[in-house]
Design a protein around this motif. Structure first.
Motif, PDB file in Angstrom:
ATOM      1  N   SER A 123       0.874  -1.112  -0.208  1.00  0.00           N
ATOM      2  CA  SER A 123       0.173   0.130  -0.040  1.00  0.00           C
ATOM      3  C   SER A 123       0.809   1.114   0.032  1.00  0.00           C
ATOM      4  O   SER A 123       0.562   2.197  -0.557  1.00  0.00           O
ATOM      5  CB  SER A 123      -1.021  -0.050   1.201  1.00  0.00           C
ATOM      6  OG  SER A 123      -0.158  -0.029   2.321  1.00  0.00           O
ATOM      7  N   LEU A 127       0.728   4.644  -2.590  1.00  0.00           N
ATOM      8  CA  LEU A 127       0.764   5.911  -1.980  1.00  0.00           C
ATOM      9  C   LEU A 127       1.736   6.774  -2.884  1.00  0.00           C
ATOM     10  O   LEU A 127       1.701   8.038  -3.129  1.00  0.00           O
ATOM     11  CB  LEU A 127       1.220   6.109  -0.559  1.00  0.00           C
ATOM     12  CG  LEU A 127       0.117   5.758   0.632  1.00  0.00           C
ATOM     13  CD1 LEU A 127       0.761   5.556   1.864  1.00  0.00           C
ATOM     14  CD2 LEU A 127      -1.081   6.709   0.503  1.00  0.00           C
ATOM     15  N   GLN A 147      -7.254   6.928   0.322  1.00  0.00           N
ATOM     16  CA  GLN A 147      -7.538   6.293   1.701  1.00  0.00           C
ATOM     17  C   GLN A 147      -8.873   5.690   1.765  1.00  0.00           C
ATOM     18  O   GLN A 147      -9.164   4.670   2.359  1.00  0.00           O
ATOM     19  CB  GLN A 147      -7.126   7.370   2.809  1.00  0.00           C
ATOM     20  CG  GLN A 147      -7.254   6.876   4.169  1.00  0.00           C
ATOM     21  CD  GLN A 147      -6.155   5.800   4.584  1.00  0.00           C
ATOM     22  OE1 GLN A 147      -5.131   5.887   3.926  1.00  0.00           O
ATOM     23  NE2 GLN A 147      -6.428   4.761   5.680  1.00  0.00           N
ATOM     24  N   THR A 151     -10.366   2.179   2.738  1.00  0.00           N
ATOM     25  CA  THR A 151     -11.318   1.958   3.837  1.00  0.00           C
ATOM     26  C   THR A 151     -12.450   1.306   3.467  1.00  0.00           C
ATOM     27  O   THR A 151     -13.044   0.351   3.858  1.00  0.00           O
ATOM     28  CB  THR A 151     -11.531   3.336   4.623  1.00  0.00           C
ATOM     29  OG1 THR A 151     -10.189   3.869   4.939  1.00  0.00           O
ATOM     30  CG2 THR A 151     -12.438   3.066   5.646  1.00  0.00           C
ATOM     31  N   THR A 223      -4.920   6.565  14.272  1.00  0.00           N
ATOM     32  CA  THR A 223      -5.198   5.255  13.662  1.00  0.00           C
ATOM     33  C   THR A 223      -5.838   4.347  14.758  1.00  0.00           C
ATOM     34  O   THR A 223      -6.781   3.619  14.848  1.00  0.00           O
ATOM     35  CB  THR A 223      -3.949   4.696  13.168  1.00  0.00           C
ATOM     36  OG1 THR A 223      -3.489   5.211  12.047  1.00  0.00           O
ATOM     37  CG2 THR A 223      -4.566   3.136  12.717  1.00  0.00           C
ATOM     38  N   SER A 266     -12.131  11.308   5.613  1.00  0.00           N
ATOM     39  CA  SER A 266     -10.863  11.077   5.188  1.00  0.00           C
ATOM     40  C   SER A 266     -11.001  11.875   3.654  1.00  0.00           C
ATOM     41  O   SER A 266     -10.189  12.537   3.311  1.00  0.00           O
ATOM     42  CB  SER A 266     -10.689   9.747   4.666  1.00  0.00           C
ATOM     43  OG  SER A 266      -9.229   9.726   3.853  1.00  0.00           O
ATOM     44  N   PRO A 321      -4.436  10.999   5.714  1.00  0.00           N
ATOM     45  CA  PRO A 321      -3.974  11.451   4.404  1.00  0.00           C
ATOM     46  C   PRO A 321      -3.600  12.984   4.283  1.00  0.00           C
ATOM     47  O   PRO A 321      -2.641  13.394   3.517  1.00  0.00           O
ATOM     48  CB  PRO A 321      -5.312  11.396   3.601  1.00  0.00           C
ATOM     49  CG  PRO A 321      -6.343  11.163   4.701  1.00  0.00           C
ATOM     50  CD  PRO A 321      -5.510  10.564   5.736  1.00  0.00           C
ATOM     51  N   ASN A 340       3.835   5.323   6.659  1.00  0.00           N
ATOM     52  CA  ASN A 340       2.576   4.356   6.407  1.00  0.00           C
ATOM     53  C   ASN A 340       2.845   3.155   7.562  1.00  0.00           C
ATOM     54  O   ASN A 340       1.711   2.577   7.840  1.00  0.00           O
ATOM     55  CB  ASN A 340       2.861   3.746   5.106  1.00  0.00           C
ATOM     56  CG  ASN A 340       1.571   2.841   4.656  1.00  0.00           C
ATOM     57  OD1 ASN A 340       0.440   3.494   5.162  1.00  0.00           O
ATOM     58  ND2 ASN A 340       1.581   2.032   3.744  1.00  0.00           N
ATOM     59  N   ARG A 343       0.169   3.360  10.376  1.00  0.00           N
ATOM     60  CA  ARG A 343      -1.192   2.856  10.201  1.00  0.00           C
ATOM     61  C   ARG A 343      -1.055   1.358  10.684  1.00  0.00           C
ATOM     62  O   ARG A 343      -1.937   1.051  11.391  1.00  0.00           O
ATOM     63  CB  ARG A 343      -1.505   2.880   8.743  1.00  0.00           C
ATOM     64  CG  ARG A 343      -2.933   2.550   8.336  1.00  0.00           C
ATOM     65  CD  ARG A 343      -3.484   3.283   7.087  1.00  0.00           C
ATOM     66  NE  ARG A 343      -2.505   2.622   6.103  1.00  0.00           N
ATOM     67  CZ  ARG A 343      -2.784   1.432   5.493  1.00  0.00           C
ATOM     68  NH1 ARG A 343      -3.741   0.744   5.776  1.00  0.00           N
ATOM     69  NH2 ARG A 343      -1.836   1.058   4.330  1.00  0.00           N
TER      70      ARG A 343
END
Length: 398
Positions: A123, A127, A147, A151, A223, A266, A321, A340, A343
């Protein structure tokens, strides 16, 4: 030199392709979330206690290993094409999920989940592709869309995966997920442009290490605020005197409601970054989430609790984000990968922290720890920011 119309269209297509791919990737990997524990019990030849220990290891292995994999994949994009890495990661996922359909040994299943978790860091590559496909003015909004796609995949996959397992059996459900990943990989190969390795950041524009750590901490705590609730929801529902037969349905409704709020937050806050400096928005969303976190204590029934929780997750989901939009244009792939990891670490620490605090204290203490922690970190991040700008949006870091 201004970009040609053809180049702008190609970059827009790349953004749409990678966001759509991330939705299906998140969907396919979360497809097994509900039925995997049942599958472990089905194939286990051990006693109940030992089976539960293996279950915890198998379920927890993927998010734990993704924390390490994210930075690894980010570093590779400084040397190799992000498109090639993204495709290889998806192909590896497809193979591993397919292998799970034919695995009846708990140790082998655990090993597959370890490798799968390490590959979960792709992921990060998504990005980086979004950053490469966006101008500075577009970046915050596009990070929010990306994002949100991730989700949405996480929200809709588990119930459909459970239905697939009930209809086609465990093996059929695993194979469905694997085929989905193969199809997405082929589509990505056809539609995504070749993207060169990410250029190194110059010393003049490099972000101070202290600020990177503060951004990581805010992302981690944000998160954790999103993820912590399901682990303690049974205790909360008992305090609301929800009848036991209705607990599962009520819990599912609450989780679905705040999942949708997270998607909206988001996307919505990322769009505001075109009008309000991103640094201010990070502070506002973090403080808003922290205030709502404390207000959860005053939710007197499931309706008011759910409404407050939706506001909280809507604010908290805007943090990640926006943080990435501040950092992405001035960072190497390894830095984006490091951010990242917050998260993934938050996904692992949120439930552990919540259950530990509740085991030794009460809900008010839990809400205070999560709320005050994020508020302090966001204030420190804002005051110590070396990437703020008077310019709206994420130009020069926001």
């Amino acid at each position: 030199m201004p970009e040609s119309l053809e180049m702008r269209q190609a970059k827009r297509r790349d953004f749409v392709v990678v966001s759509t791919t991330q939705f299906f990737l998140a969907f396919a990997l979360n497809f097994m979330l509900v039925f995997l524990p049942f599958y472990v019990h089905r194939i286990s030849t051990l006693e109940e206690a030992a089976t539960l220990r293996w279950l915890g290891l198998i379920v927890g292995a993927a998010p734990a290993m993704a924390t390490f994999g994210s930075t690894f994949w980010g570093r590779l994009t400084d040397r190799y094409s992000p498109k090639s890495l993204f495709e290889r990661g998806m192909l590896s996922h497809a193979v591993l999920v397919t292998l799970m359909a034919f695995t009846t040994d708990l140790r082998l299943l655990f090993a597959i989940r370890v490798v799968q978790g390490f590959l979960g860091g792709i992921s990060t590559i998504g990005l980086i592709i979004v950053a490469a496909s966006s101008t500075e003015d577009e970046l915050a909004r596009r990070m929010g869309v990306y994002q949100s796609a991730l989700t949405l995949g996480q929200i809709f996959a588990p119930p459909l995966g459970a239905m697939a397992a009930a209809a086609f059996g465990f093996r059929g459900a695993f194979l469905t997920s694997g085929l989905m990943l193969f199809a997405v990989c082929i589509a990505c190969q056809i539609a995504l442009s070749r993207i060169p390795p990410r250029p190194k950041a110059s010393a003049a524009t490099a972000i101070p290490r202290r600020q990177i750590w503060l951004a990581w901490l805010v992302s981690l705590l944000g998160t954790m605020q999103i993820i912590f609730l399901p682990s303690v929801l049974p205790t909360i529902l008992r305090s609301f005197e929800v009848p036991r037969p209705q607990e599962l349905v009520t819990a599912g409704t609450i989780v679905f409601a705040y999942g949708i709020a997270a998607v909206a937050g988001s996307y919505g806050f990322s769009r505001l970054a075109g009008k309000i400096p991103a640094a201010r928005l990070v502070l506002a969303t973090a403080l808003g989430a922290s205030i709502c976190q404390l207000l959860l204590y005053f939710g007197t029934d499931t309706v008011t609790f759910t409404l407050i929780r939706m506001l909280q997750t809507g604010c908290a989901a805007g943090i990640f984000p926006l943080i990435l939009a501040q950092i992405a244009t001035r960072s190497e792939g390894k830095t984006i990968g490091f951010i990242n990891t917050a998260r993934f670490a938050g996904n692992a620490l949120g439930p552990v922290t919540a259950t530990f605090i509740l085991a030794h204290s009460d809900l008010l203490t839990l809400y205070l720890v999560l709320g005050v922690g994020l508020a302090l970190a966001s204030v420190g991040h804002h005051l110590g920011s070396g990437i703020r700008s008077e310019k709206p949006a994420c130009g020069q870091g926001g």
